[in-house]
Design an enzyme around this catalytic site. Structure first.
Site, PDB file in Angstrom:
ATOM      1  N   ARG A 237       1.019  -1.230   0.080  1.00 58.32           N
ATOM      2  CA  ARG A 237       0.083  -0.029   0.012  1.00 58.32           C
ATOM      3  C   ARG A 237       1.089   1.355  -0.061  1.00 58.32           C
ATOM      4  NH1 ARG A 237      -3.388  -2.918  -1.446  1.00 58.32           N
ATOM      5  NH2 ARG A 237      -5.664  -3.270  -0.594  1.00 58.32           N
ATOM      6  N   ASP A 261       3.174   0.006  -7.718  1.00 62.23           N
ATOM      7  CA  ASP A 261       2.171  -0.095  -8.117  1.00 62.23           C
ATOM      8  C   ASP A 261       0.865   0.455  -7.275  1.00 62.23           C
ATOM      9  OD1 ASP A 261       0.163  -1.538  -9.917  1.00 62.23           O
ATOM     10  OD2 ASP A 261      -0.344  -2.777  -8.177  1.00 62.23           O
ATOM     11  N   GLU A 266      -4.212   7.831  -4.561  1.00 60.50           N
ATOM     12  CA  GLU A 266      -4.501   7.123  -5.726  1.00 60.50           C
ATOM     13  C   GLU A 266      -5.792   7.562  -6.253  1.00 60.50           C
ATOM     14  OE1 GLU A 266      -4.135   2.950  -5.069  1.00 60.50           O
ATOM     15  OE2 GLU A 266      -2.215   3.081  -4.352  1.00 60.50           O
ATOM     16  N   HIS A 285      -2.265   0.517  -9.365  1.00 57.75           N
ATOM     17  CA  HIS A 285      -2.569  -0.607  -8.688  1.00 57.75           C
ATOM     18  C   HIS A 285      -3.265  -1.808  -9.438  1.00 57.75           C
ATOM     19  CE1 HIS A 285      -4.175  -0.745  -4.121  1.00 57.75           C
ATOM     20  NE2 HIS A 285      -3.900  -1.943  -4.649  1.00 57.75           N
ATOM     21  N   GLY A 287      -2.427  -4.592  -9.176  1.00 55.20           N
ATOM     22  CA  GLY A 287      -1.780  -6.378  -8.950  1.00 55.20           C
ATOM     23  C   GLY A 287      -2.833  -7.488  -9.171  1.00 55.20           C
TER      24      GLY A 287
HETATM   25  C1  DGY Z   1      -5.839  -6.070  -2.658  1.00 55.34           C
HETATM   26  O1  DGY Z   1      -6.471  -7.008  -3.136  1.00 55.34           O
HETATM   27  O2  DGY Z   1      -5.664  -5.698  -1.538  1.00 55.34           O
HETATM   28  C2  DGY Z   1      -5.478  -5.470  -3.759  1.00 55.34           C
HETATM   29  O3  DGY Z   1      -4.384  -4.637  -3.561  1.00 55.34           O
HETATM   30  C3  DGY Z   1      -6.417  -4.745  -4.490  1.00 55.34           C
HETATM   31  O4  DGY Z   1      -6.831  -3.756  -3.680  1.00 55.34           O
END
Ligand code: DGY
Length: 326
Positions: A237, A261, A266, A285, A287
């Site tokens: 984060r 990322d 954000e 972001h 992922g």
């Molecule tokens: C998660 O699943 O925590 C990813 O970072 C998407 O927010």
């Protein structure tokens, strides 16, 4: 009257369509919830909220007296004030177990992109700068056989270790609250203290959840401990990193580059100096953002939501103490 559900920043809306017979589903996206009158009105009789990154704090909970469950469509749940929710008997859930490989692919991808300067070289080709054979100006650094340091060896961290060890013959170091024996056995990951990991790693990958203990975990001191040749990768984060310190470290060549990322704010603001560095790879972001995985997450989030609405224990309850309050 149908029971009300709020869907907040929930992209795969077709997964919610079957609920519409029984529930009144209201969609909200890209809003500041605290200033949207329609959102505040919907909170009055909402029983379930499903979605991504909605800050659920005391103020919001006070406006939603009938709320039973907030089903996060993500693994991370740092947006939920769990103590406040638990006090009021509101369940919180997340979506673990379905996105680890996908997120590890993405984070390993940006690591490779930063090491081999792939986005920068893509621009080099597309802007017509490729007029001769490459010179040392375009050279990059190797990934294989280097040392990969992973801070936060949970399920995603382990998948990153797997890729590093099995795919790239990397030497794996890790730091975590507890030892991960499986990663030690399967990927020869070596547990080490935080500072040793920072000093020895060629790639420092941050995968910890955001908690009060991990907020600004990586700052000026930590960047100074890293090798000048290190690449810093953040897949956790944004608030786990002191962005101002990262910018200073990049300006002073204290590290070789970064792959990010996630960000403090954000979407990132266009005047963020991080966007000016050619040696910083930035992704939005992303992922878990593949069709396959987002569908699995959405279905799991709906399953959790329905369990909570129907008075059952959801599979991925993150505040189990709430059961004592209900
Ligand atoms: C998660 O699943 O925590 C990813 O970072 C998407 O927010």
């Amino acid at each position: 009257m149908k029971r009300k559900i709020i869907a907040y920043n929930f992209v795969l809306t077709e997964v919610l369509v079957p609920l519409k017979n029984e529930y009144d589903v209201e969609f909200f996206e890209k809003i500041n919830p605290k200033t949207d009158p329609a959102f505040l009105d919907a909170l009055k009789d909402v029983e379930g909220i499903i979605g991504l990154s909605l800050p659920v704090d005391a103020e919001l909970l006070d406006c939603a007296p009938n709320l039973k469950i907030v089903s996060n469509n993500s693994t991370g749940y740092n947006n939920l004030s769990l103590d406040e929710m638990t006090k009021r008997g509101v369940m919180g859930t997340n979506t673990p177990g379905v996105l680890e490989g996908t997120t590890a692919d993405a984070i390993f991808g940006i690591l490779l992109a930063a090491a081999r300067r792939i986005p920068e070289m893509d621009r080099f080709v597309k802007t017509g700068s490729w007029k001769h054979y490459l010179t040392t100006e375009q050279f990059a650094v190797d990934v294989h056989h280097k040392t990969l340091g992973i801070i936060g060896m949970g399920k995603i961290g382990s998948e990153i270790a797997k890729r590093g060890h099995l795919g790239f013959d990397m030497n794996i170091l890790y730091h975590n609250r507890s030892r991960n024996m499986e990663a030690e056995e399967k990927y020869h990951a070596e547990y080490c203290d935080f500072d040793t990991l920072l000093k020895k790693s060629d790639f420092v990958v941050l995968m910890t959840p955001l908690t009060p203990e991990t907020e600004n975990l990586i700052g000026e001191r930590e960047f100074k401990l890293m090798k000048n040749s290190a690449i810093f990768v953040n897949g956790s984060r944004g608030r786990t990193v002191d962005e101002a310190a990262l910018i200073e470290a990049l300006k002073n060549n204290e590290i070789y580059g970064a792959a990010l990322d996630v960000y403090q704010i954000e979407p990132i603001k266009m005047d963020n100096p991080l966007l000016q560095f050619p040696n910083v790879v930035t992704t939005p972001h992303l992922g878990s953002a593949t069709f396959e995985t987002e569908e699995k997450m959405a279905k799991l989030a709906v399953e959790n939501l329905l369990a909570g609405l129907n008075g059952k224990r959801p599979k991925n309850l993150v505040n189990p103490n709430v059961l004592g309050v209900l």
